[in-house]
Motif scaffolding. Structure first.
Motif, short mmCIF file in Angstrom:
data_model
loop_
_atom_site.label_atom_id
_atom_site.label_comp_id
_atom_site.label_asym_id
_atom_site.label_seq_id
_atom_site.Cartn_x
_atom_site.Cartn_y
_atom_site.Cartn_z
N LEU A 1 51.96 -68.67 22.73
CA LEU A 1 51.48 -68.30 21.41
C LEU A 1 49.98 -68.15 21.47
CD1 LEU A 1 53.56 -70.77 19.20
CD2 LEU A 1 54.04 -68.38 19.69
N ASP A 2 49.38 -67.40 20.51
CA ASP A 2 47.93 -67.22 20.54
C ASP A 2 47.25 -68.54 20.17
OD1 ASP A 2 47.80 -67.47 17.72
OD2 ASP A 2 48.14 -65.32 17.47
N ASN A 3 45.94 -68.61 20.39
CA ASN A 3 45.21 -69.87 20.21
C ASN A 3 45.33 -70.42 18.80
OD1 ASN A 3 44.36 -69.95 22.85
ND2 ASN A 3 42.50 -68.79 22.45
N SER A 4 45.31 -69.52 17.80
CA SER A 4 45.39 -70.01 16.43
C SER A 4 46.74 -70.67 16.20
CB SER A 4 45.17 -68.86 15.44
OG SER A 4 46.18 -67.87 15.61
N ALA A 5 47.79 -70.08 16.79
CA ALA A 5 49.11 -70.68 16.62
C ALA A 5 49.18 -72.03 17.33
CB ALA A 5 50.18 -69.74 17.15
N ILE A 6 48.56 -72.11 18.50
CA ILE A 6 48.55 -73.38 19.22
C ILE A 6 47.83 -74.45 18.43
CG2 ILE A 6 47.63 -74.54 21.26
CD1 ILE A 6 50.11 -72.99 21.85
N GLU A 7 46.70 -74.06 17.84
CA GLU A 7 45.96 -75.04 17.05
C GLU A 7 46.78 -75.48 15.84
OE1 GLU A 7 42.36 -73.09 16.14
OE2 GLU A 7 41.59 -73.14 18.19
N ASN A 8 47.44 -74.53 15.17
CA ASN A 8 48.20 -74.86 13.98
C ASN A 8 49.41 -75.73 14.28
OD1 ASN A 8 46.46 -73.41 12.40
ND2 ASN A 8 47.65 -71.53 12.53
N ILE A 9 49.88 -75.67 15.54
CA ILE A 9 51.09 -76.40 15.84
C ILE A 9 50.81 -77.85 16.22
CG2 ILE A 9 51.36 -76.08 18.33
CD1 ILE A 9 54.22 -75.10 17.69
N ASN A 10 49.54 -78.25 16.32
CA ASN A 10 49.19 -79.65 16.53
C ASN A 10 49.40 -80.42 15.23
OD1 ASN A 10 48.53 -79.60 19.23
ND2 ASN A 10 46.47 -78.84 18.82
N THR A 11 50.60 -80.85 15.03
CA THR A 11 51.08 -81.36 13.76
C THR A 11 50.38 -82.66 13.37
OG1 THR A 11 53.21 -80.36 14.18
CG2 THR A 11 53.16 -82.15 12.57
N THR A 12 50.06 -82.76 12.06
CA THR A 12 49.61 -84.02 11.49
C THR A 12 50.84 -84.82 11.08
OG1 THR A 12 47.59 -83.01 10.68
CG2 THR A 12 48.28 -85.09 9.66
N ILE A 13 50.93 -86.06 11.52
CA ILE A 13 52.09 -86.92 11.24
C ILE A 13 51.64 -88.12 10.40
CG2 ILE A 13 53.92 -88.34 12.24
CD1 ILE A 13 53.77 -86.62 14.74
N LYS A 14 52.27 -88.31 9.27
CA LYS A 14 52.03 -89.47 8.43
C LYS A 14 53.30 -90.31 8.42
CE LYS A 14 48.81 -86.94 5.45
NZ LYS A 14 48.52 -86.48 4.06
N VAL A 15 53.16 -91.60 8.72
CA VAL A 15 54.32 -92.45 8.95
C VAL A 15 54.23 -93.72 8.13
CG1 VAL A 15 55.63 -93.75 10.69
CG2 VAL A 15 54.60 -91.55 11.29
N ASN A 16 55.35 -94.10 7.57
CA ASN A 16 55.50 -95.41 6.91
C ASN A 16 56.75 -96.06 7.48
OD1 ASN A 16 55.30 -97.60 5.21
ND2 ASN A 16 56.39 -96.60 3.54
N THR A 17 56.60 -97.21 8.10
CA THR A 17 57.72 -97.92 8.71
C THR A 17 57.95 -99.22 7.93
OG1 THR A 17 57.12 -97.01 10.86
CG2 THR A 17 58.61 -98.89 10.85
N TYR A 18 59.19 -99.46 7.46
CA TYR A 18 59.46 -100.66 6.66
C TYR A 18 60.93 -101.07 6.85
CZ TYR A 18 61.44 -97.06 3.60
OH TYR A 18 62.16 -96.00 3.10
N PRO A 19 61.26 -102.37 6.67
CA PRO A 19 60.31 -103.49 6.53
C PRO A 19 59.65 -103.79 7.88
CG PRO A 19 62.54 -104.32 6.69
CD PRO A 19 62.67 -102.83 6.66
N ASN A 20 58.51 -104.38 7.82
CA ASN A 20 57.76 -104.75 9.01
C ASN A 20 57.04 -106.07 8.76
OD1 ASN A 20 56.50 -104.77 11.46
ND2 ASN A 20 55.09 -103.08 11.03
N PRO A 21 57.55 -107.19 9.29
CA PRO A 21 58.58 -107.34 10.32
C PRO A 21 59.98 -107.03 9.79
CG PRO A 21 57.21 -109.31 10.11
CD PRO A 21 56.88 -108.45 8.96
N PHE A 22 60.95 -106.83 10.76
CA PHE A 22 62.32 -106.58 10.37
C PHE A 22 63.24 -107.56 11.10
CE2 PHE A 22 61.88 -104.23 14.31
CZ PHE A 22 63.11 -104.37 14.94
N THR A 23 64.46 -107.68 10.59
CA THR A 23 65.44 -108.57 11.23
C THR A 23 66.56 -107.74 11.86
OG1 THR A 23 66.46 -108.86 9.06
CG2 THR A 23 64.95 -110.59 9.80
N GLU A 24 67.27 -106.95 11.04
CA GLU A 24 68.39 -106.16 11.56
C GLU A 24 68.03 -104.70 11.80
OE1 GLU A 24 71.71 -106.56 9.01
OE2 GLU A 24 72.01 -108.70 9.42
N GLY A 25 67.16 -104.16 10.99
CA GLY A 25 66.82 -102.77 11.15
C GLY A 25 65.60 -102.39 10.34
N PHE A 26 65.17 -101.15 10.49
CA PHE A 26 63.99 -100.67 9.77
C PHE A 26 64.16 -99.18 9.49
CE2 PHE A 26 63.11 -100.42 14.29
CZ PHE A 26 62.66 -99.13 14.45
#
Length: 555
Positions: A460-485
Motif C-alpha cells: 500500500l502507499d505510504n499514506s495507507a501504511i500510516e493510516n493503518i497503524n491503528t490506535t487501540i483503546k482498551v478497558n479490561t475488567y474486572p481487574n483483579p479477576f477470579t474466574e474470567g475477565f
C-alpha cells in the motif's frame, strides 16, 4: 550455465571462448565516462561483479603478484552473470623470487597509468584506475581489504594455511628432489620465506593504502561482546561471532558500518564503550582507537520477525518475471538470514540464503526463480536474491520460511481459487498482503493491488501504511479477576487482524486468547483462561501495526 552462452576473455580483450564484444563495450564505456559521477558508476556496476573485482585485486596486491596485470589476467561472464575475474598463476607472489619484497607497493603498481609493456601496461590497469575515481568503489575497496587483513589474511591464519598445505606433501618432497637432482633444504627455506612474507606484509599494505589515498591514519576497533547467546556484531562484511574480545584496524576518513544483530527472542538495546547509541546500525569514521560493547535484552513480544508479504506464482506472459516472493522485516532489528531456508510444499525444494545475507529493519527483499529475467523487467529492485531452483504451483502450494536452525518462521498455503485473489493466476497481479502486521494465513488479508505487483516496496502507499497503524483503546475488567475477565476494545479501523495474547511476567506465552480478522471498530469479549495460577500476567493486543500492553491480576 550453458557453455555456449559463456564468454571468457584474457589480456587486452582477447576472446578465449565465445566473444569479447561485450567486454570491449564495457571497457569503452569505462574509458569514456566520468566514473566519479555515481550515475555513470552504477551503469558500470550493472555489468561488473564489484565484490568479485575488489577481492580479486585486493588479493593480487596482497600477495605482490608482479607477473600481473599485464599477464595472467582472465575474466568471464554468461548470459546470467556479470563480468567476473579469475585468479590463477600467482607464483610470483609471496616473495617467491625475492624474499624481501614484502614492502613492495603493489597497490601503486596496479594503479600505474604509464607502465611498460610488461608487467603493467596502461590497458591492464585501466579498469582498476577508473573505478578508483569513484568514492563508493574506493571506500568499498579499502574496507573490504581491511576486512580481509583483519580475518583471512591475518598472519596467523595465512601461516597456518601454508603449514597445513605444505605438511600434506612433506613426505613426497625428498623423492621429488632426488628425481630432479637437487635437495629439499631450498624448499623448506621457501616455506619459511612465505611465512615471513605473511607476517610482515600487512603493515606495509596498510601504509601503502594511507599513502595512495592520502588518508591520515588507521585505528583499531575492539568489539567486546559478553552476550553472545543473545546477539552478535557485523563489521562491513565480517561477522564477529566471538565471546572473546575481537579487534581489527580500519582507516580514518573511510567510514565503516557496524551493526548489532540480535538472535531470535532478543532485541538490541544500546551500545556501550566509546559511545552510547540505541541505533543498532552505526556508520563510524575511525578517528581513534575505540571499544564497542553491544547490549541485548530479552524480547518476549518478538513475534514473527520476517513475514511473507507478496507471492508471484504465475506471471502474465506479457510481463514474465518468473516466480518470486517478497519478504518483510517488520522488527526494529537487522536480521541475519545467512543459512535460512525457503521452501514450497516439497521438502526437496530448498533455497538456502548465502552468508552475509543481512535484512535491515523495516525493509523488503525479493527472492526470484530467475534473477536475470526478473531484473530485465524490474531493474530498480535493490535487495534481491536468487536463483530459486524450483517454482510455485499455479494451483495451490505453500511458501515456507525456516531459520538456520530449521525452525519454521512463517508459512502461507495459498490457492488460485476464491477466496484467494484469482487475478494472481496469470493475469499479471500478484498476491499482496494488505499489511505486514495482518495474519497472512487468511485469504481475506491478501489482495490484488497492482497490475504487476509491488516488489521491494510497500504493497500500500505510504499514506495507507500510516493510516493503518491503528490506535487501540482498551478497558479490561474486572481487574483483579477470579474466574474470567472482559476486554472492551475500541479502534479507529473497521478491518484488521486482531491478536490477543497472555504472557507471564518472564515473557513466556501462556495462552493465545484471540487471533482472527475483525470487521468493526468495537470489540467486546469475555475470556475464562483455564489453569492459571494466582499472580500477575501481561496482556498484549495488536491490530494493524498498533499495539497495547497491559497488566492483569489473577486471584
Amino acid at each position: 550455465l550453458d557453455p555456449d552462452k559463456i564468454d571468457i576473455v584474457e589480456l587486452d580483450a582477447v576472446a578465449i571462448h565465445g566473444s569479447a564484444d561485450e567486454y570491449i563495450q564495457l571497457r569503452n564505456l569505462i574509458s569514456s565516462v566520468n566514473l566519479a559521477n555515481d550515475q555513470n558508476y552504477f551503469l558500470v556496476a550493472e555489468q561488473m561483479d564489484i565484490e568479485n573485482f575488489i577481492l580479486y585485486n585486493a588479493f593480487q596486491i596482497y600477495v605482490n603478484n608482479t607477473d600481473w596485470p599485464g599477464n595472467n589476467i582472465k575474466f568471464w561472464k554468461s548470459d546470467q552473470t556479470k563480468w567476473r575475474w579469475i585468479l590463477f598463476d600467482t607464483d610470483f607472489g609471496f616473495g617467491r623470487w625475492n624474499p624481501n619484497s614484502f614492502d613492495f607497493n603493489t597497490l601503486e603498481f596496479a594503479l600505474e597509468a604509464n607502465g611498460p609493456g610488461w608487467p603493467n601496461p596502461p590497458w591492464s590497469t585501466l579498469v582498476f584506475r577508473k573505478m578508483m575515481t569513484n568514492q563508493k568503489f574506493r571506500h568499498q575497496f579499502i574496507n573490504q581489504f581491511a576486512d580481509e587483513m583483519n580475518s583471512s589474511l591475518l598472519p596467523s591464519n595465512v601461516s597456518a594455511w601454508i603449514s597445513y598445505n605444505s605438511e600434506k606433501i612433506q613426505s613426497e618432497i625428498p623423492d621429488h628432489f632426488n628425481r630432479w637432482g637437487s635437495n629439499s633444504w631450498g624448499w623448506n627455506n621457501t616455506i619459511n620465506d612465505m611465512k615471513n612474507f605473511a607476517t610482515r606484509r600487512p603493515a606495509f599494505v596498510k601504509d601503502h593504502i594511507l599513502s595512495e589515498f592520502n588518508l591520515p591514519a588507521y585505528h583499531r576497533i575492539r568489539i567486546q561482546n559478553t552476550q553472545l547467546t543473545r546477539g552478535y556484531v557485523q563489521i562491513n562484511s565480517l561477522t564477529i561471532n566471538e565471546d572473546t574480545p575481537w579487534s581489527g584496524d580500519y582507516f580514518q576518513n573511510v567510514p565503516i558500518k557496524v551493526t548489532a544483530i540480535p538472535r531470535l527472542g532478543y532485541r538490541f538495546s544500546h551500545w556501550e564503550g566509546a559511545l552510547f547509541s540505541t541505533d543498532p546500525a552505526l556508520s563510524i569514521d575511525m578517528d581513534g582507537d575505540m571499544t564497542l560493547i553491544p547490549i541485548f535484552e530479552e524480547d518476549p513480544f518478538s513475534g514473527t520477525p520476517v513475514v511473507i508479504n507478496e507471492i508471484n506464482y504465475n506471471s502474465n506472459e506479457n510481463f514474465d518475471t518468473e516466480d518470486w516472493i517478497e519478504l518483510h522485516n517488520h522488527t526494529e532489528n537487522t536480521i541475519d538470514l545467512s543459512g535460512w531456508k525457503l521452501k514450497d510444499d516439497d521438502d526437496e525444494h530448498v533455497y538456502v540464503f548465502p552468508d552475509q545475507s543481512l535484512f535491515e529493519s523495516k525493509h523488503f527483499l525479493v527472492v526470484t526463480k530467475d534473477q536475470a529475467q526478473f531484473q530485465s523487467l524490474v531493474p530498480d529492485v535493490e535487495n534481491i536474491f536468487g536463483n530459486l531452483n524450483f517454482g510455485f504451483s499455479s494451483g495451490e502450494d505453500m511458501v515456507r520460511l525456516y531459520d538456520s536452525e530449521d525452525v519454521l518462521i512463517d508459512s502461507v498455503a495459498y490457492s488460485s481459487d476464491t477466496p484467494w485473489p484469482t487475478e494472481a493466476n496469470g493475469e499479471g497481479p500478484t498476491l499482496e498482503l494488505l499489511h505486514p502486521s495482518l495474519d497472512n494465513t487468511l485469504p481475506e488479508n491478501w489482495a490484488r493491488l497492482h497490475d504487476y505487483g509491488s516488489p521491494y516496496v510497500s504493497n500500500l502507499d505510504n499514506s495507507a501504511i500510516e493510516n493503518i497503524n491503528t490506535t487501540i483503546k482498551v478497558n479490561t475488567y474486572p481487574n483483579p479477576f477470579t474466574e474470567g475477565f472482559t476486554i472492551d476494545l475500541q479502534t479507529d479501523d473497521m478491518i484488521g487482524s486482531l491478536s490477543i495474547r497472555l504472557y507471564d511476567l518472564r515473557g513466556s506465552l501462556v495462552q493465545t486468547l484471540h487471533k482472527s480478522t475483525v470487521y468493526d471498530t468495537a470489540y467486546n469479549q469475555g475470556f475464562k483462561p483455564s489453569g492459571l495460577a494466582a499472580g500477575m500476567y501481561v496482556i498484549r493486543i495488536t491490530m494493524n501495526g498498533g499495539s497495547y500492553v497491559g497488566v492483569i491480576s489473577c486471584l
